[in-house]
Design a protein around this motif. Structure first.
Motif, PDB file in Angstrom:
ATOM      1  N   CYS A 171       0.893  -1.158  -0.100  1.00 50.36           N
ATOM      2  CA  CYS A 171       0.009  -0.048  -0.121  1.00 50.36           C
ATOM      3  C   CYS A 171       0.883   1.317  -0.005  1.00 50.36           C
ATOM      4  CB  CYS A 171      -0.826  -0.079   1.190  1.00 50.36           C
ATOM      5  SG  CYS A 171      -2.107  -1.365   1.151  1.00 50.36           S
ATOM      6  N   LEU A 172       1.936   1.076   0.715  1.00 51.75           N
ATOM      7  CA  LEU A 172       2.996   2.320   0.807  1.00 51.75           C
ATOM      8  C   LEU A 172       3.466   2.655  -0.566  1.00 51.75           C
ATOM      9  CD1 LEU A 172       4.954   1.785   4.180  1.00 51.75           C
ATOM     10  CD2 LEU A 172       2.735   3.392   3.857  1.00 51.75           C
ATOM     11  N   THR A 173       3.786   1.477  -1.332  1.00 48.69           N
ATOM     12  CA  THR A 173       4.369   1.573  -2.699  1.00 48.69           C
ATOM     13  C   THR A 173       3.205   2.104  -3.506  1.00 48.69           C
ATOM     14  OG1 THR A 173       5.807  -0.362  -2.112  1.00 48.69           O
ATOM     15  CG2 THR A 173       5.507   0.310  -4.469  1.00 48.69           C
ATOM     16  N   ILE A 174       2.107   1.637  -3.736  1.00 50.80           N
ATOM     17  CA  ILE A 174       1.116   2.030  -4.701  1.00 50.80           C
ATOM     18  C   ILE A 174       0.655   3.393  -4.477  1.00 50.80           C
ATOM     19  CG2 ILE A 174      -0.727   1.311  -3.519  1.00 50.80           C
ATOM     20  CD1 ILE A 174      -0.347   1.236  -7.267  1.00 50.80           C
ATOM     21  N   SER A 175       0.695   4.000  -3.157  1.00 53.71           N
ATOM     22  CA  SER A 175       0.567   5.221  -2.925  1.00 53.71           C
ATOM     23  C   SER A 175       1.344   6.292  -3.422  1.00 53.71           C
ATOM     24  CB  SER A 175       0.181   5.509  -1.256  1.00 53.71           C
ATOM     25  OG  SER A 175       1.133   4.975  -0.820  1.00 53.71           O
ATOM     26  N   GLY A 176       2.655   6.148  -3.202  1.00 49.54           N
ATOM     27  CA  GLY A 176       3.760   6.648  -3.438  1.00 49.54           C
ATOM     28  C   GLY A 176       4.154   6.616  -5.117  1.00 49.54           C
ATOM     29  N   SER A 177       3.789   5.575  -5.826  1.00 50.77           N
ATOM     30  CA  SER A 177       4.044   5.550  -7.216  1.00 50.77           C
ATOM     31  C   SER A 177       2.814   6.186  -7.849  1.00 50.77           C
ATOM     32  CB  SER A 177       3.849   3.917  -7.413  1.00 50.77           C
ATOM     33  OG  SER A 177       3.800   3.674  -9.136  1.00 50.77           O
ATOM     34  N   ALA A 178       1.506   6.369  -7.023  1.00 50.29           N
ATOM     35  CA  ALA A 178       0.290   7.208  -7.751  1.00 50.29           C
ATOM     36  C   ALA A 178       0.724   8.547  -7.654  1.00 50.29           C
ATOM     37  CB  ALA A 178      -0.730   6.823  -7.088  1.00 50.29           C
ATOM     38  N   THR A 179       1.384   8.944  -6.499  1.00 51.69           N
ATOM     39  CA  THR A 179       1.781  10.307  -6.301  1.00 51.69           C
ATOM     40  C   THR A 179       2.601  10.842  -7.399  1.00 51.69           C
ATOM     41  OG1 THR A 179       1.212  10.010  -3.940  1.00 51.69           O
ATOM     42  CG2 THR A 179       2.565  11.870  -4.587  1.00 51.69           C
ATOM     43  N   LEU A 180       3.828   9.987  -7.620  1.00 50.28           N
ATOM     44  CA  LEU A 180       4.718  10.372  -8.676  1.00 50.28           C
ATOM     45  C   LEU A 180       3.961  10.327 -10.097  1.00 50.28           C
ATOM     46  CD1 LEU A 180       7.798   8.043  -7.954  1.00 50.28           C
ATOM     47  CD2 LEU A 180       7.816  10.563  -7.886  1.00 50.28           C
ATOM     48  N   TYR A 181       3.174   9.611 -10.519  1.00 50.72           N
ATOM     49  CA  TYR A 181       2.560   9.426 -11.587  1.00 50.72           C
ATOM     50  C   TYR A 181       1.626  10.766 -11.925  1.00 50.72           C
ATOM     51  CZ  TYR A 181      -0.973   8.300 -15.455  1.00 50.72           C
ATOM     52  OH  TYR A 181      -1.856   8.341 -16.536  1.00 50.72           O
ATOM     53  N   GLY A 182       0.802  11.153 -10.671  1.00 61.32           N
ATOM     54  CA  GLY A 182      -0.058  12.330 -10.772  1.00 61.32           C
ATOM     55  C   GLY A 182       0.920  13.598 -10.843  1.00 61.32           C
ATOM     56  N   SER A 183       1.949  13.711 -10.339  1.00 55.50           N
ATOM     57  CA  SER A 183       2.821  14.739 -10.285  1.00 55.50           C
ATOM     58  C   SER A 183       3.517  14.907 -11.894  1.00 55.50           C
ATOM     59  CB  SER A 183       4.080  14.477  -9.348  1.00 55.50           C
ATOM     60  OG  SER A 183       3.622  14.379  -8.213  1.00 55.50           O
ATOM     61  N   ILE A 184       3.890  13.730 -12.322  1.00 57.63           N
ATOM     62  CA  ILE A 184       4.215  13.883 -13.804  1.00 57.63           C
ATOM     63  C   ILE A 184       3.144  14.325 -14.621  1.00 57.63           C
ATOM     64  CG2 ILE A 184       4.985  12.423 -15.678  1.00 57.63           C
ATOM     65  CD1 ILE A 184       6.326  10.427 -13.778  1.00 57.63           C
ATOM     66  N   GLN A 185       2.029  13.902 -14.412  1.00 54.36           N
ATOM     67  CA  GLN A 185       0.723  14.341 -15.150  1.00 54.36           C
ATOM     68  C   GLN A 185       0.429  15.894 -15.001  1.00 54.36           C
ATOM     69  OE1 GLN A 185      -0.547  12.828 -17.636  1.00 54.36           O
ATOM     70  NE2 GLN A 185      -0.354  10.682 -17.597  1.00 54.36           N
ATOM     71  N   LYS A 186       0.813  16.347 -14.054  1.00 54.61           N
ATOM     72  CA  LYS A 186       0.442  17.595 -13.639  1.00 54.61           C
ATOM     73  C   LYS A 186       1.329  18.543 -14.125  1.00 54.61           C
ATOM     74  CE  LYS A 186      -1.887  21.056 -11.541  1.00 54.61           C
ATOM     75  NZ  LYS A 186      -3.048  21.540 -12.031  1.00 54.61           N
ATOM     76  N   PHE A 187       2.533  18.283 -13.823  1.00 55.44           N
ATOM     77  CA  PHE A 187       3.876  19.273 -13.869  1.00 55.44           C
ATOM     78  C   PHE A 187       4.559  19.104 -15.059  1.00 55.44           C
ATOM     79  CE2 PHE A 187       3.086  18.644  -9.184  1.00 55.44           C
ATOM     80  CZ  PHE A 187       2.569  19.871  -8.698  1.00 55.44           C
ATOM     81  N   VAL A 188       4.676  17.801 -15.365  1.00 57.31           N
ATOM     82  CA  VAL A 188       5.536  17.526 -16.589  1.00 57.31           C
ATOM     83  C   VAL A 188       4.884  16.717 -17.567  1.00 57.31           C
ATOM     84  CG1 VAL A 188       8.080  18.297 -15.935  1.00 57.31           C
ATOM     85  CG2 VAL A 188       7.027  16.168 -15.248  1.00 57.31           C
ATOM     86  N   PRO A 189       3.761  17.144 -18.005  1.00 54.53           N
ATOM     87  CA  PRO A 189       2.935  15.948 -18.960  1.00 54.53           C
ATOM     88  C   PRO A 189       4.028  15.547 -20.097  1.00 54.53           C
ATOM     89  CG  PRO A 189       1.997  18.156 -18.939  1.00 54.53           C
ATOM     90  CD  PRO A 189       3.044  18.172 -17.759  1.00 54.53           C
ATOM     91  N   ILE A 190       4.514  16.418 -20.748  1.00 55.37           N
ATOM     92  CA  ILE A 190       5.265  16.410 -21.765  1.00 55.37           C
ATOM     93  C   ILE A 190       6.236  15.107 -21.716  1.00 55.37           C
ATOM     94  CG2 ILE A 190       7.145  17.898 -21.412  1.00 55.37           C
ATOM     95  CD1 ILE A 190       5.318  17.207 -24.788  1.00 55.37           C
ATOM     96  N   THR A 191       6.635  14.850 -20.295  1.00 53.07           N
ATOM     97  CA  THR A 191       7.636  13.838 -20.151  1.00 53.07           C
ATOM     98  C   THR A 191       6.893  12.353 -20.279  1.00 53.07           C
ATOM     99  OG1 THR A 191       8.885  14.973 -18.665  1.00 53.07           O
ATOM    100  CG2 THR A 191       9.056  12.803 -18.216  1.00 53.07           C
ATOM    101  N   TRP A 192       5.621  12.327 -19.749  1.00 53.52           N
ATOM    102  CA  TRP A 192       4.786  11.189 -19.885  1.00 53.52           C
ATOM    103  C   TRP A 192       4.318  10.751 -21.339  1.00 53.52           C
ATOM    104  CZ3 TRP A 192       4.366   7.206 -16.980  1.00 53.52           C
ATOM    105  CH2 TRP A 192       3.194   6.103 -17.351  1.00 53.52           C
ATOM    106  N   VAL A 193       4.268  11.873 -22.218  1.00 51.07           N
ATOM    107  CA  VAL A 193       3.985  11.527 -23.496  1.00 51.07           C
ATOM    108  C   VAL A 193       5.142  11.104 -24.303  1.00 51.07           C
ATOM    109  CG1 VAL A 193       3.439  12.722 -25.742  1.00 51.07           C
ATOM    110  CG2 VAL A 193       2.397  13.494 -23.684  1.00 51.07           C
ATOM    111  N   GLU A 194       6.186  11.482 -23.872  1.00 52.18           N
ATOM    112  CA  GLU A 194       7.572  11.120 -24.620  1.00 52.18           C
ATOM    113  C   GLU A 194       7.407   9.682 -24.075  1.00 52.18           C
ATOM    114  OE1 GLU A 194      11.348  11.054 -26.583  1.00 52.18           O
ATOM    115  OE2 GLU A 194       9.638  12.593 -26.667  1.00 52.18           O
TER     116      GLU A 194
END
Length: 346
Positions: free
Chosen positions: A202-225
């Motif tokens: 649960c700690l891992t999935i919550s941290g991973s989801a926060t990282l994913y949400g941060s990428i989508q929010k602040f650097v979405p072009i990184t996820w597109v690449e």
């Protein structure tokens, strides 16, 4: 407690302060021909993430035109049909400044020797990169809500069937569900999850989801690449640190999940393993949705810290419980009626 959270805190700070973008070399050998139609290859690759020779797979049918719009009369238009699940390769890219809908047109070729032009917006909305990781990202993004509802429904069905087999009273369902979910921190699941692994999951999935949400929010072009050029190697030198951390967290999640299932198989009957695994999967999806969306409204990071504190506190609290039901041998927090089998413990 502080010793546990300090590494996570510094890891989080490092991921935020580090470079989040792909580094593109400043190449001087740009491929660019004269004329307004032609495209600078390097600049296009950086901005659009693909170039000639890139492979795609269609997800829906669409039409191609045999010629560019500026080179034919309306009555001479010839359409070619591309069906779903066809493999395409990008053959050419041109600018059409006179097109008010989309100025970028892409020429693609299929396995059936069909070639034609299509607007980039149409192509990208009806095709996905042919890499299996890219296709998984596309399918999961489009169906994650359905997956969650299906898992939750199946989990409830399994719990009801289990209650019928054990002749439990209907009013005990809410109590069983409460103990099964553990308020999103499965520290004391029926004695099966006394190990640290479910809490780590649960700690891992919550941290991973926060990282994913941060990428989508602040650097979405990184996820597109990453979507166009995916990799499962977190140590790839081409990856930004924040994306490398995200991929590493996904691998860690999969490893811990396998460990949880193996641990359950050594402790529980098969039907109990299925019920607990489904419940844990529901919790993981809930955590994924909550922390992915909470980052979008800037409360994801403090919420993550609060949840980590709560999850570890619950595990420590349940870890020291030594009471067992005399009938079903499940761990219970206090003497009295067992919430799992209904037996009275004195």
């Amino acid at each position: 407690m502080r010793q546990i959270f300090l590494p996570f805190f510094f890891l989080l700070v490092a991921s935020i302060l580090s470079s989040c973008y792909y580094s593109h070399p400043n190449k001087l050998d740009h491929w660019v021909s004269t004329g307004a139609q032609y495209v600078d290859s390097v600049n296009f690759m950086i901005a659009h993430h693909y170039w000639e020779g890139y492979n795609l797979e269609t997800t829906d049918s669409f039409q191609l035109t045999q010629t560019l719009p500026e080179s034919f009369e309306e009555q001479e238009i010839s359409h070619l049909m591309i069906k779903a699940k066809e493999h395409l390769v990008v053959a050419d890219i041109r600018y059409v400044p006179t097109d008010s809908v989309d100025s970028v047109w892409v020429k693609v070729a299929s396995e059936q020797f069909t070639q034609g032009w299509v607007r980039e917006k149409t192509l990208l909305s009806k095709a996905t990169p042919s890499d299996p990781i890219s296709k998984f990202i596309n399918n999961f993004s489009n169906s994650r809500t359905l997956i969650f509802i299906s898992l939750l429904g199946l989990f409830i069905l399994l719990v009801v069937i289990q209650m019928i087999w054990k002749n439990k009273r209907p009013q005990s369902f809410s109590r069983l569900f409460y103990h099964s979910t553990g308020l999103l921190a499965p520290g004391g699941w029926n004695g099966a999850f006394r190990s640290i692994y479910p809490t780590l999951l649960c700690l891992t999935i919550s941290g991973s989801a926060t990282l994913y949400g941060s990428i989508q929010k602040f650097v979405p072009i990184t996820w597109v690449e990453f979507y166009f050029h995916p990799t499962v190697n977190p140590f790839s030198p081409e990856l930004p640190l924040v994306l490398a951390l995200f991929i590493a967290s996904v691998w860690l999640f999969l490893i811990i999940w396998c460990t949880v299932v193996i641990d359950l198989l050594h402790r529980e009957l098969f039907q109990q393993v299925v019920v607990h695994s489904m419940g844990l999967a529901c919790i993981c999806i809930i955590l994924y949705l909550v922390f992915t969306l909470s980052v979008q409204i800037y409360i994801g990071f403090p919420l993550l810290l609060v949840y980590w504190i709560y999850a570890i506190w619950r595990y420590r609290k349940q870890h020291y419980v030594k009471l067992h039901c005399g009938n079903c041998r499940a761990e219970i927090s206090q003497l009295g009626i067992c919430p799992y089998c209904g037996a009275i413990n004195k």
